[in-house]
Design an enzyme around this catalytic site. Structure first.
Site, PDB file in Angstrom:
ATOM      1  N   TRP A 210       0.824  -1.215   0.000  1.00  0.00           N
ATOM      2  CA  TRP A 210       0.000   0.000   0.000  1.00  0.00           C
ATOM      3  C   TRP A 210       0.850   1.254   0.000  1.00  0.00           C
ATOM      4  O   TRP A 210       0.370   2.343  -0.322  1.00  0.00           O
ATOM      5  CB  TRP A 210      -0.957  -0.012   1.194  1.00  0.00           C
ATOM      6  CG  TRP A 210      -0.290   0.178   2.545  1.00  0.00           C
ATOM      7  CD1 TRP A 210       0.757  -0.518   3.053  1.00  0.00           C
ATOM      8  CD2 TRP A 210      -0.652   1.138   3.550  1.00  0.00           C
ATOM      9  NE1 TRP A 210       1.073  -0.075   4.307  1.00  0.00           N
ATOM     10  CE2 TRP A 210       0.223   0.946   4.647  1.00  0.00           C
ATOM     11  CE3 TRP A 210      -1.620   2.128   3.629  1.00  0.00           C
ATOM     12  CZ2 TRP A 210       0.135   1.712   5.812  1.00  0.00           C
ATOM     13  CZ3 TRP A 210      -1.700   2.884   4.803  1.00  0.00           C
ATOM     14  CH2 TRP A 210      -0.824   2.683   5.867  1.00  0.00           C
ATOM     15  N   ASP A 211       2.111   1.103   0.385  1.00  0.00           N
ATOM     16  CA  ASP A 211       3.026   2.237   0.442  1.00  0.00           C
ATOM     17  C   ASP A 211       3.022   3.028  -0.861  1.00  0.00           C
ATOM     18  O   ASP A 211       3.114   4.257  -0.866  1.00  0.00           O
ATOM     19  CB  ASP A 211       4.474   1.783   0.673  1.00  0.00           C
ATOM     20  CG  ASP A 211       4.624   0.681   1.688  1.00  0.00           C
ATOM     21  OD1 ASP A 211       3.606   0.075   2.059  1.00  0.00           O
ATOM     22  OD2 ASP A 211       5.752   0.422   2.093  1.00  0.00           O
TER      23      ASP A 211
ATOM     24  N   GLU B 126       0.665  -3.061  12.301  1.00  0.00           N
ATOM     25  CA  GLU B 126       0.816  -4.509  12.105  1.00  0.00           C
ATOM     26  C   GLU B 126       1.121  -5.265  13.393  1.00  0.00           C
ATOM     27  O   GLU B 126       1.448  -6.450  13.339  1.00  0.00           O
ATOM     28  CB  GLU B 126       1.922  -4.763  11.074  1.00  0.00           C
ATOM     29  CG  GLU B 126       1.521  -4.326   9.679  1.00  0.00           C
ATOM     30  CD  GLU B 126       2.607  -4.618   8.647  1.00  0.00           C
ATOM     31  OE1 GLU B 126       3.772  -4.298   8.948  1.00  0.00           O
ATOM     32  OE2 GLU B 126       2.281  -5.136   7.585  1.00  0.00           O
TER      33      GLU B 126
ATOM     34  N   LYS C  69       2.905  -0.658  16.033  1.00  0.00           N
ATOM     35  CA  LYS C  69       4.091  -0.648  15.196  1.00  0.00           C
ATOM     36  C   LYS C  69       4.218   0.714  14.515  1.00  0.00           C
ATOM     37  O   LYS C  69       5.304   1.217  14.300  1.00  0.00           O
ATOM     38  CB  LYS C  69       3.996  -1.754  14.140  1.00  0.00           C
ATOM     39  CG  LYS C  69       5.268  -1.951  13.336  1.00  0.00           C
ATOM     40  CD  LYS C  69       5.158  -3.144  12.392  1.00  0.00           C
ATOM     41  CE  LYS C  69       6.427  -3.322  11.570  1.00  0.00           C
ATOM     42  NZ  LYS C  69       6.235  -4.270  10.461  1.00  0.00           N
ATOM     43  N   GLN C  70       3.087   1.300  14.167  1.00  0.00           N
ATOM     44  CA  GLN C  70       3.113   2.514  13.347  1.00  0.00           C
ATOM     45  C   GLN C  70       1.803   3.265  13.470  1.00  0.00           C
ATOM     46  O   GLN C  70       0.831   2.754  14.013  1.00  0.00           O
ATOM     47  CB  GLN C  70       3.333   2.118  11.899  1.00  0.00           C
ATOM     48  CG  GLN C  70       2.188   1.279  11.324  1.00  0.00           C
ATOM     49  CD  GLN C  70       2.654   0.399  10.200  1.00  0.00           C
ATOM     50  OE1 GLN C  70       3.142  -0.690  10.442  1.00  0.00           O
ATOM     51  NE2 GLN C  70       2.535   0.885   8.989  1.00  0.00           N
TER      52      GLN C  70
END
Lengths: 749, 749
Positions: free
Chosen positions: B363-364, B491, B604-605
């Protein structure tokens, strides 16, 4: 020559039988006819194998949901397993090694080879006699050249001389004549799940009386196989090799009316055996023993050993021959698969009858199989628990690996106790096994009064696992403890919150640990000090164990009076089973993606019902009924651990048609030729499940965990007129007789 | 000889530089110095390689959490990548193939080999000039025999002639004399993640002017590499092979004062190229072109191509040279990694600068990189979206594979669009990508007014993904739709319920789809009929899409005014970060087991913050602040997608010290020699992240998704006195100038 063989009548209450060769069911019978003695196991493959069914194909088997996998070998897979002889697979971790095939006997007459698929065969019959574990095959082989031979094969893996396997084939010429070539060999061209675990295969050639194969495995073990041979008529044998195979080759002209009997004996020893002497010394010793004593004597001793197994293990059912044969088949495999003299191994999920599940040990051993051993062979039960004690170090490593102190038993264990499950969702989250083992130990102790086991071994397992649990729990805002990230027995919900089964098991385990420590402290100051020193135990730890035990959440829904499988169970999606499950003869899991399954209320197997089975006094009859009525319709029974639990609960509720439906299901799992369930090995937990279904369900025995006296509340299936079995109970043996009218409990000694 | 090379001054605002050779950071610079032109990419390895850093080691790389993996090769890993040339790895699925290494130039003088680890080197310097993507190395090599050589290397992958890579080395003898042996070759002894993807390597030998290697991959592609060579002095070259290697070998006696320049040119063509002619014809054509035109002309054309890239892509920062160089480095890699003329591929997670992440697309591309392209090179942005359209068939297969109609974009995609993620928790549950692509398309369309894209291509993607969504949702008791079993951007929580980010994305996607279809129906009856026919669209489907869009839950906690990451977020365990995260220079994930991590509130983010970044108008400033204050302290930033999002939000809130802290973090990810972040490839999403941080964060540009006019609300970092860049916006280009005092928007044309 064995007279028994000649006069044998196939007893349909004691023999499982195959009446025609069928390529489609061959693998099923290979599994079902597996022979063994705890030390070694061989699948029921034909002596000559099947043409085109290569056993040494190499491929990369991937970690997967084994239940739903399509097995690779369709026609035949040999299996030669020695519990404890394992090697490392790059993906599947440590797996039991399928060893060289030593059963080989090839027959060629007038250049035509016996080949079950291509040869003209009539009067074919194969049967396994469960009383003594002898496997027979008889048939008439009509060759293209007009030579008719009657062949009778017999073989057994000695229950007394654990290192010996005896085989015989009787050849009677009905018509025609020709030169018979016989090849009897050892074949190392075998791979396990597509992987080559043989580092080296040596053919030692220093004695002309036998052929010899020494296999060095990638697990570092040496396995020596020696085969000797004898014939009723004079045959000049030569020893040949072909690639890594080695065999005796001999030939003889046969004419109509001739009879020839060949005997092949194989001794198998390994460097893992707890015996003195070199491999070759020991291997030769057993072989010589055979040639000295002869077939009959060896067979007699073997047969007596089996008799003594059956004496306290058999269940007799009157009125239902199918169930009678099924329970005996399942008991046979439980007895065979159990290494009662070696507590470095346990019973693997396929009962050492196939490569599926890689020879790993699961919770099944303790929860599904152990009750059978507790009540028929307490020493064997103890031994299975000792395996867990012996692998405590591995469990410590598992805890550390996950960031905890103490001990976490592996979801899938092998010889070290270290985690061997290649799929993280099971390995990480099916943590209940760690508590199941403590539960099982108390089941054993409460049944046998072997308190010393707890004091000598159990306490270490309890303290170490309790240490793990007090770190594994999370404390919520209200001060209660929770178990997050848990997969319960139902493997179709991978990460749930406060699984009722798991939390109850952990609570039990922690309560028992705190109580035990307190009791030892009060009663045995010296013993307590030893424990303190050995385990570095702190007083504060006991307080913590107590606190967690007390405050661990047990989910329960007051509004519905239903015990939720997990606290978040309601948040999963409802499933339209009719829309998805198009063919109910196949597992539900084949019709739904894992993704959808993992967010849906479709159970693989009993979860809350398993809880209620293990803690019957925790729940009212209404709760039991509610749970059954709620969960059964959403349970797929994709797991072989499910049907027996449902059958027991149905019997408890007196819903006999349903109980009988589950009985049929449980029997079909490995008995049904149509389902071919035994192809990849025996569902050995389900074998224990059938035993439990009969004893706990139909006889209505209350678990020895929860009462001191034998208590029965029978509900027999319709056509069962009598049920009889023997129970070991608090150091004594009791004969149980149940009829529709009454039940009797008779002390045997 | 290249004059530029001789007179080159290393411009510290345009050049990334390495001032000493260090074995520990070598791999980092190999990644950071990666050169490419969209068609092909080569890592910045030394021409002569590093001794002992075998490139053909074979091993089985396991699927794992790439973030936490310990890379196998410590010193050096070559990389030669052509987007689209992929092969099947048995465990990692389809991965980009690391092709034969064609950069090889070995120098040996008086039998002593140049070896960066062992040779005595001084005045070492290596730098990549971002303006034209030329990589330089200059050094003085003092041999043990007392011969001192000054070496100047230069190489570039032509941005204009995409199939050509040019290399040159200038050798000046400072003292001593000896015979110099030169070997220039192509080396196929390269493995990708330990796997051999080369089915065949052919050394064609029909022309003595070049060496040739034809590689047949296991993906079925043919890759032809031709290298030619020329020298400023007369050298007699012979062509040699060694195993699969092929090279030119030549030698010449050099004396003090001598100068020698060697040029090596390599043409690379494949059967995937959209060009006519046989491989050999095309390969020779490019080579001949070089020999005809010469280095200078090729370089000029290359350099101009780069100039035109920079014209609208550069960001100028006054007052912060570190940030200036970082953004240029990151933009350089974004430009280089993008195959703007080939919409069969996209930009892989490591920007084709390493083997990690296997060349897969995530998806980045859409969320982190696309905004850069939208505003600097809209055609390239369109091309990236076309890749998704071109792989719609793969997305359809993914949906079917999971039991749904419609299309589900792969979490990790390769050339077919079929799922390539080897770990089920991501593949099954990170479903937001399917909606992210539709969001990104609208971002592109709203920025460019390229409505035709939606009508011609987008509508198919929208209808097909909407079909997937309406089946993927579950309807709850209250009639609302839910997305169960979801992993959001974070994630570290694998299976959650109603992830706020995902649900919002899906709602957007479905609303847009329903609106679009309605609009086409009203405005273009014929076009609508075509869509109906092409996609088998039913009126009822549109109703269903609308209904799901309307009734899809968006979790929100009224009591705290905090948007929960997922509806069940509160049920996860709190984390004692100080107790667990002992060394904050390493990822948090290294200090916690996956099991514990998966049940804990450790992100994680960015997840909710990412949502707020993409839907700024959905949330109040208070909600933004609450979210930042709640989530930031529990976010580990283990993902390289996290820091830039936090930085933007911090800038929006005017919390400049925090924003600057995140700026530093974002820059360090690939720029820090200490962190060695580029070793396994470029964190290309973070490159787009830095661009976004500057444009959306510091310049405060409101996303073109949500407004028609350029709107800025700048918050410059303390030491930044000026920020300038160019924006493509609604078909025009604007020059943006921001200072502390004011900002200006100037239309360019």
């Amino acid at each position: 020559m064995s007279k028994k063989n000649q006069t044998h009548v196939v007893d349909n209450l004691w023999c499982i039988e195959e009446n025609r060769f069928n390529q489609d069911t061959n693998k099923h019978f290979e599994g079902l006819f597996t022979q063994g003695n705890g030390y070694m196991h061989v699948r029921g493959s034909f002596e000559e194998g099947l043409r085109g069914a290569a056993q040494d194909e190499e491929y990369m088997r991937m970690p997967a949901n084994v239940t739903l996998e399509q097995p690779r070998h369709t026609k035949s897979k040999w299996g030669t397993f020695i519990p404890g002889i394992v090697g490392k697979h790059p993906l599947l971790k440590e797996e039991i090694i399928n060893l060289p095939y030593f059963l080989g006997i090839d027959l060629i007459i007038a250049d035509e080879e016996l080949n079950m698929e291509a040869s003209t065969i009539r009067e074919y019959k194969r049967w396994l006699d469960l009383r003594d574990g002898c496997l027979y095959r008889s048939l008439i082989w009509e060759t293209e050249q007009g030579i008719d031979l009657k062949l009778c094969y017999k073989r057994f893996v000695s229950m007394e001389e654990k290192h010996l396997c005896l085989q015989q084939v009787q050849i009677e010429v009905l018509s025609g004549e020709g030169i018979l070539d016989i090849r009897c060999g050892i074949n190392p061209e075998v791979r396990t799940n597509g992987f080559n675990h043989f580092k080296e295969v040596l053919t030692e050639d220093n004695n002309s009386e036998y052929i010899c194969t020494k296999t060095i495995t990638d697990g570092g073990n040496s396995v020596l196989m020696l085969s000797g041979i004898s014939a009723s008529e004079n045959i000049c044998w030569s020893r040949l090799t072909q690639n890594q195979r080695i065999f005796f080759s001999g030939s003889r002209l046969l004419k109509a009316g001739d009879c020839l009997e060949i005997q092949k004996v194989t001794s198998v020893v390994t460097d893992r055996d707890l015996e003195e002497g070199t491999l070759i010394e020991r291997g030769e010793k057993y072989l010589k023993y055979f040639f000295k004593e002869g077939w009959e004597k060896i067979y007699e001793r073997h047969s007596r050993a089996w008799d003594s197994k059956w004496l306290y293990s058999d269940i007799e059912i009157t009125g239902d021959d199918e169930a009678q044969l099924a329970i005996r088949t399942y008991i046979y495999h439980l007895i065979r698969a159990n290494s009662e003299n070696d507590s470095r191994v346990a019973i693997c999920a396929k009962g050492y009858a196939g490569e599926a599940y890689f020879g790993h040990y699961f919770w099944d051993t303790e929860i599904n199989m152990l009750p059978f051993f507790i009540h028929t062979n307490p020493q064997a039960a103890r031994n299975l628990l000792m395996y867990r004690y012996n692998t405590l170090e591995g469990a410590r490593k598992n805890a550390l690996e996950n960031g905890y102190e103490g001990a976490k038993y592996a979801w899938e264990a092998s010889v070290t106790g270290e985690e061997q499950c290649p799929c993280w969702q099971y390995a990480d989250h099916e943590i209940h096994i760690t508590a199941d083992i403590i539960y099982a130990m108390y089941h054993y102790v409460n049944s046998t009064e072997d308190i010393a086991f707890v004091r000598n071994f159990g306490v270490d397992m309890m303290v170490e696992t309790a240490r793990y649990w007090v770190q594994r729990v999370d404390r919520n805002k209200d001060g209660y403890y929770e178990l997050l990230g848990v997969m319960g027995p139902d493997e179709y919900l991978p990460i749930t919150r406060n699984n009722a089964f798991t939390n109850r098991m952990v609570k039990f385990s922690l309560e028992k640990t705190a109580d035990l420590l307190q009791k030892i402290k009060q009663e045995d100051a010296k013993g307590y000090l030893e424990i303190e020193n050995r385990l570095g135990l702190k007083e504060l730890e006991i307080e913590k164990i107590k606190e967690v035990a007390e405050k661990l959440i047990l989910p329960y829904d007051e509004n519905t009076d239903i015990v939720p499988q997990s606290e978040d169970f309601e948040s999963y999606a409802d499933v339209d089973f009719n829309a998805i499950w198009k063919d109910r003869t196949k597992p539900f899991g084949n019709f739904i993606s894992q993704e959808k399954n993992y967010r849906s209320k479709a159970l693989k197997q009993a979860d809350v019902l398993e809880l209620m089975l293990l803690y019957p006094d925790d729940f009212t009859r209404e709760q039991l009924t509610n749970a059954y009525d709620y969960y059964e319709p959403i349970t797929t029974h994709d797991s072989s651990l499910s049907a027996s639990v449902h059958g027991i609960v149905a019997a408890w509720m007196g819903r006999m048609p349903e109980a009988e439906k589950f009985l049929k299901k449980v029997m079909d799992i490995d008995m049904s030729e149509e389902k071919k369930g035994a192809a990849e090995g025996i569902h050995i937990a389900n074998c224990g499940g059938l035993w439990q279904m009969i004893v706990y369900g139909f006889a209505g025995l209350k678990s020895a965990m929860w009462c001191d006296e034998i208590q029965l509340a029978p509900h027999l299936p319709d056509k069962w007129t009598k049920l009889e079995f023997t129970l070991a109970w608090h150091g004594k043996r009791y004969r149980i007789t149940v009829t529709k009218e009454k039940h009797e409990i008779t002390e045997l000694y």
